[in-house]
Design a protein around this motif. Structure first.
Motif, PDB file in Angstrom:
ATOM      1  N   ARG A   3      25.214  34.581  39.006  1.00 36.72           N
ATOM      2  CA  ARG A   3      26.417  33.773  38.278  1.00 36.72           C
ATOM      3  C   ARG A   3      27.013  34.737  37.458  1.00 36.72           C
ATOM      4  NH1 ARG A   3      24.808  28.081  38.365  1.00 36.72           N
ATOM      5  NH2 ARG A   3      24.711  27.751  40.723  1.00 36.72           N
ATOM      6  N   VAL A   4      26.191  35.560  36.700  1.00 33.94           N
ATOM      7  CA  VAL A   4      26.920  36.849  35.767  1.00 33.94           C
ATOM      8  C   VAL A   4      27.642  37.735  36.630  1.00 33.94           C
ATOM      9  CG1 VAL A   4      26.481  38.473  34.289  1.00 33.94           C
ATOM     10  CG2 VAL A   4      25.224  36.227  33.858  1.00 33.94           C
ATOM     11  N   ALA A   5      27.153  38.051  37.737  1.00 33.79           N
ATOM     12  CA  ALA A   5      27.777  39.016  38.822  1.00 33.79           C
ATOM     13  C   ALA A   5      29.296  38.374  38.938  1.00 33.79           C
ATOM     14  CB  ALA A   5      27.155  39.555  39.783  1.00 33.79           C
ATOM     15  N   ALA A   6      29.197  36.983  39.421  1.00 40.23           N
ATOM     16  CA  ALA A   6      30.395  36.453  39.674  1.00 40.23           C
ATOM     17  C   ALA A   6      31.550  36.385  38.662  1.00 40.23           C
ATOM     18  CB  ALA A   6      30.026  35.016  40.325  1.00 40.23           C
ATOM     19  N   VAL A   7      31.196  36.019  37.327  1.00 41.05           N
ATOM     20  CA  VAL A   7      31.992  35.891  36.266  1.00 41.05           C
ATOM     21  C   VAL A   7      32.198  37.291  35.927  1.00 41.05           C
ATOM     22  CG1 VAL A   7      31.940  35.686  33.765  1.00 41.05           C
ATOM     23  CG2 VAL A   7      30.734  34.181  35.140  1.00 41.05           C
ATOM     24  N   ALA A   8      31.747  38.276  36.045  1.00 38.61           N
ATOM     25  CA  ALA A   8      32.060  39.529  35.896  1.00 38.61           C
ATOM     26  C   ALA A   8      32.856  40.291  36.951  1.00 38.61           C
ATOM     27  CB  ALA A   8      30.986  40.285  35.411  1.00 38.61           C
ATOM     28  N   GLN A   9      32.920  39.596  38.112  1.00 41.77           N
ATOM     29  CA  GLN A   9      33.269  40.346  39.376  1.00 41.77           C
ATOM     30  C   GLN A   9      33.051  41.511  39.519  1.00 41.77           C
ATOM     31  OE1 GLN A   9      37.733  39.710  39.708  1.00 41.77           O
ATOM     32  NE2 GLN A   9      37.454  37.885  39.150  1.00 41.77           N
ATOM     33  N   ALA A  10      31.636  41.564  39.535  1.00 45.19           N
ATOM     34  CA  ALA A  10      30.719  43.037  39.405  1.00 45.19           C
ATOM     35  C   ALA A  10      30.061  42.912  40.799  1.00 45.19           C
ATOM     36  CB  ALA A  10      30.289  43.401  38.273  1.00 45.19           C
ATOM     37  N   ARG A  11      29.736  44.035  41.515  1.00 43.26           N
ATOM     38  CA  ARG A  11      28.975  43.847  42.814  1.00 43.26           C
ATOM     39  C   ARG A  11      27.482  43.661  42.201  1.00 43.26           C
ATOM     40  NH1 ARG A  11      29.914  48.896  46.200  1.00 43.26           N
ATOM     41  NH2 ARG A  11      28.477  48.147  47.835  1.00 43.26           N
ATOM     42  N   TYR A  12      26.865  44.236  41.220  1.00 43.40           N
ATOM     43  CA  TYR A  12      25.491  44.118  41.050  1.00 43.40           C
ATOM     44  C   TYR A  12      25.371  43.618  39.333  1.00 43.40           C
ATOM     45  CZ  TYR A  12      25.602  47.121  45.053  1.00 43.40           C
ATOM     46  OH  TYR A  12      25.748  47.569  46.230  1.00 43.40           O
ATOM     47  N   CYS A  13      24.247  42.905  39.364  1.00 42.78           N
ATOM     48  CA  CYS A  13      24.006  42.340  37.817  1.00 42.78           C
ATOM     49  C   CYS A  13      22.448  42.537  37.614  1.00 42.78           C
ATOM     50  CB  CYS A  13      24.558  41.042  37.606  1.00 42.78           C
ATOM     51  SG  CYS A  13      23.743  40.400  36.251  1.00 42.78           S
ATOM     52  N   VAL A  14      21.886  43.113  36.644  1.00 45.14           N
ATOM     53  CA  VAL A  14      20.530  43.328  36.549  1.00 45.14           C
ATOM     54  C   VAL A  14      20.281  42.776  35.174  1.00 45.14           C
ATOM     55  CG1 VAL A  14      18.347  44.943  36.195  1.00 45.14           C
ATOM     56  CG2 VAL A  14      20.503  45.522  37.885  1.00 45.14           C
ATOM     57  N   PRO A  15      19.821  41.300  34.973  1.00 47.36           N
ATOM     58  CA  PRO A  15      19.519  40.704  33.976  1.00 47.36           C
ATOM     59  C   PRO A  15      18.205  41.287  33.267  1.00 47.36           C
ATOM     60  CG  PRO A  15      19.501  39.038  35.722  1.00 47.36           C
ATOM     61  CD  PRO A  15      19.594  40.318  36.081  1.00 47.36           C
ATOM     62  N   VAL A  16      18.375  41.648  31.857  1.00 47.92           N
ATOM     63  CA  VAL A  16      17.497  42.168  30.844  1.00 47.92           C
ATOM     64  C   VAL A  16      17.094  41.249  29.832  1.00 47.92           C
ATOM     65  CG1 VAL A  16      17.872  44.519  31.641  1.00 47.92           C
ATOM     66  CG2 VAL A  16      19.253  43.517  29.948  1.00 47.92           C
ATOM     67  N   ALA A  17      16.023  41.729  29.025  1.00 47.38           N
ATOM     68  CA  ALA A  17      15.515  40.931  27.849  1.00 47.38           C
ATOM     69  C   ALA A  17      16.318  40.912  26.750  1.00 47.38           C
ATOM     70  CB  ALA A  17      14.277  41.637  27.501  1.00 47.38           C
ATOM     71  N   ASN A  18      17.212  41.901  26.750  1.00 47.15           N
ATOM     72  CA  ASN A  18      18.213  41.754  25.583  1.00 47.15           C
ATOM     73  C   ASN A  18      19.340  43.102  25.705  1.00 47.15           C
ATOM     74  OD1 ASN A  18      17.306  44.278  23.912  1.00 47.15           O
ATOM     75  ND2 ASN A  18      15.609  43.070  23.525  1.00 47.15           N
ATOM     76  N   ALA A  19      20.310  43.020  25.011  1.00 48.23           N
ATOM     77  CA  ALA A  19      21.485  43.927  25.288  1.00 48.23           C
ATOM     78  C   ALA A  19      20.855  45.575  24.881  1.00 48.23           C
ATOM     79  CB  ALA A  19      22.778  43.891  24.673  1.00 48.23           C
ATOM     80  N   THR A  20      20.220  45.358  23.920  1.00 42.13           N
ATOM     81  CA  THR A  20      19.526  47.157  23.357  1.00 42.13           C
ATOM     82  C   THR A  20      18.721  47.642  24.393  1.00 42.13           C
ATOM     83  OG1 THR A  20      19.472  45.861  21.078  1.00 42.13           O
ATOM     84  CG2 THR A  20      18.594  47.969  21.348  1.00 42.13           C
ATOM     85  N   VAL A  21      18.090  46.887  24.974  1.00 42.68           N
ATOM     86  CA  VAL A  21      17.200  47.396  26.089  1.00 42.68           C
ATOM     87  C   VAL A  21      18.060  47.687  27.267  1.00 42.68           C
ATOM     88  CG1 VAL A  21      16.028  45.488  27.263  1.00 42.68           C
ATOM     89  CG2 VAL A  21      15.005  47.515  27.122  1.00 42.68           C
ATOM     90  N   GLY A  22      18.945  46.727  27.471  1.00 44.62           N
ATOM     91  CA  GLY A  22      19.918  47.101  28.767  1.00 44.62           C
ATOM     92  C   GLY A  22      20.593  48.402  28.517  1.00 44.62           C
ATOM     93  N   LEU A  23      21.017  48.718  27.202  1.00 43.68           N
ATOM     94  CA  LEU A  23      21.640  49.774  26.925  1.00 43.68           C
ATOM     95  C   LEU A  23      20.922  50.997  27.458  1.00 43.68           C
ATOM     96  CD1 LEU A  23      23.597  48.856  23.689  1.00 43.68           C
ATOM     97  CD2 LEU A  23      24.827  50.049  25.575  1.00 43.68           C
TER      98      LEU A  23
END
Ligand code: T4K
Length: 380
Positions: free
Chosen positions: A48-68
């Motif tokens: 769902r997030v990949a679709a909203v962002a129109q990006a090919r890949y999405c990797v959900p993570v615990a929070n944005a800090t660890v995502g960065l």
């Protein structure tokens, strides 16, 4: 003095979607006995997030800090690499780099968008520069074209901290598909929350594969230990909340937009107060209502007396907090006059679904009073 509001009004009050849908999802996870480690709800959220962002890949993570941190490592940023970031951002942005041993170098912003000033960034590029991280502050997109051109010209990695920008567009395209990767936050205080959560979105298959393994202690899909990993996994409970929030995304944005317009009307003509605007012609999530005024501290304090908890996002600038303040010559090679002026003037006001026209009218009255000349204020 009797406060205008009996209960605290918050800037970051969570928006809650359909509780029934959320509880059904939680019950499903409990029935499946699958609570973490890339379960079905996390996978659905990913799509769902990949679709909203129109990006090919999405990797959900615990929070944005660890995502960065994960996105930076997956992109190839490592110890000693200089990474140019704005100082006008959440400490999460530079701290994530410092934690992986990279060296945040602070750049100034332009006053219109309050995002990285590409001219200033260019002056900071050295042979040690490995990457630029733009931050879409308050959901207003960075100067993406100019930063992309700079990154291309100097062979630099380009990431965007999109913690505040889900649902916004740049040149009509959704935030999420720009640079080497973008990172969203779904923290409780974001208009679209998953309790805690984040996502790395990218069009780069190698970066996505590395990030996916890194968030799971470095294990790839065949359970081979291929990368230095960390535990950055999202839980099923977070994904249940994230999916439920996504179903109400447009409703949340509509409320935010209505609130932003009410503030605009309510603050029109208040001396010395300006409201930050979204990018003209772009879609915005309006999740932050931000004023600028020389009377910021007086406004903040009077609001507090009336139980309104405004927030000084972002004050102080990151170059002025530890560990960067003590090593200013290293992290802040050039002066940041626009950031410093901005940090002293900005104030975020309550918005979201727990705030309505009556609250906004009251908040605007308090701000008007705080901005009156002292003599008139005492008489008010
Ligand atoms: N990059 C950027 C540009 C960011 O803005 C952020 C986060 C990040 C990266 C990192 O994202 P995450 O790693 O968090 O996913 C808040 C948030 O904690 C933080 O997520 C956010 N930026 C930042 C701008 O704001 P605080 O310290 O002001 O939050 P806090 O806990 O004081 O809450 C703010 C208000 O919301 C308070 O009045 C209390 C209220 N609140 C809070 C929570 C958590 C509630 O009413 N309910 C709640 O559940 O940083």
């Amino acid at each position: 003095m009797q406060p205008l509001f009996a209960e605290h009004l918050h800037v970051g009050r969570p928006n809650v979607g359909d509780r029934g849908r959320f509880l059904d999802r939680i019950n499903g996870a409990l029935d499946r006995l699958w609570l973490a480690n890339n379960g079905p709800l996390v996978q659905e959220f990913e799509a769902r997030v990949a679709a909203v962002a129109q990006a090919r890949y999405c990797v959900p993570v615990a929070n944005a800090t660890v995502g960065l941190q994960i996105a930076a490592k997956a992109a190839g940023i490592g110890p000693g690499d200089e990474v140019i970031v704005p100082s006008f951002t959440s400490p999460a942005t530079p701290h994530a780099m410092e934690w992986i041993g990279a060296v945040p170098i602070f750049a100034d912003v332009d006053t219109e968008t309050v995002t990285l000033d590409p001219h200033h960034v260019e002056r900071l590029i050295t042979p040690r520069t490995k990457a630029i991280i733009g931050v879409h502050v308050f959901g207003r997109p960075c100067h993406i074209d100019e930063l992309s051109a700079l990154a291309d010209q100097h062979g630099l990695i380009l990431l965007f901290d999109a913690a505040q920008a889900l649902g916004c567009t740049y040149h009509g395209r959704p935030i999420g598909g720009f640079g080497d990767a973008e990172i969203f936050s779904f923290h409780a205080t974001k208009y679209l929350n998953s309790f805690e959560g984040g996502a790395i979105v990218t069009n780069d298959p190698d970066l996505a594969e590395a990030a996916r393994a890194m968030r799971n202690l470095g294990l790839d899909e065949h359970r081979e230990q291929t990368y230095l990993g960390i535990n950055g996994r999202m839980t099923e409970a977070s994904a249940a909340m994230g999916l439920t929030s996504l179903e109400s995304m447009q409703d949340f944005i509509d409320v935010n937009r209505r609130n932003a317009m009410l503030y605009q009307d309510g603050l029109a003509g208040v001396p010395g107060v300006t409201l930050r605007r979204q990018a003209p012609g772009e879609r915005a999530n309006h999740q932050y209502v931000v004023i600028e005024t020389d009377a910021r501290d007086a406004v903040h304090d009077l609001l507090l007396e009336h139980n309104v908890l405004s927030r000084k996002y972002f004050y102080p600038g990151c170059h002025d907090i530890e560990p960067y303040r003590s090593k200013r010559a290293r992290h802040t090679p050039l002066p940041l006059p626009r950031t410093e002026a901005l940090c002293d003037r900005v104030l975020s006001l309550p918005t979201g679904t727990s705030i309505g026209p009556a609250e906004i009218a009251g908040i605007c009255d308090i701000i008007r009073t705080a901005c009156l000349p002292l003599r008139q204020r005492l008489a008010a």
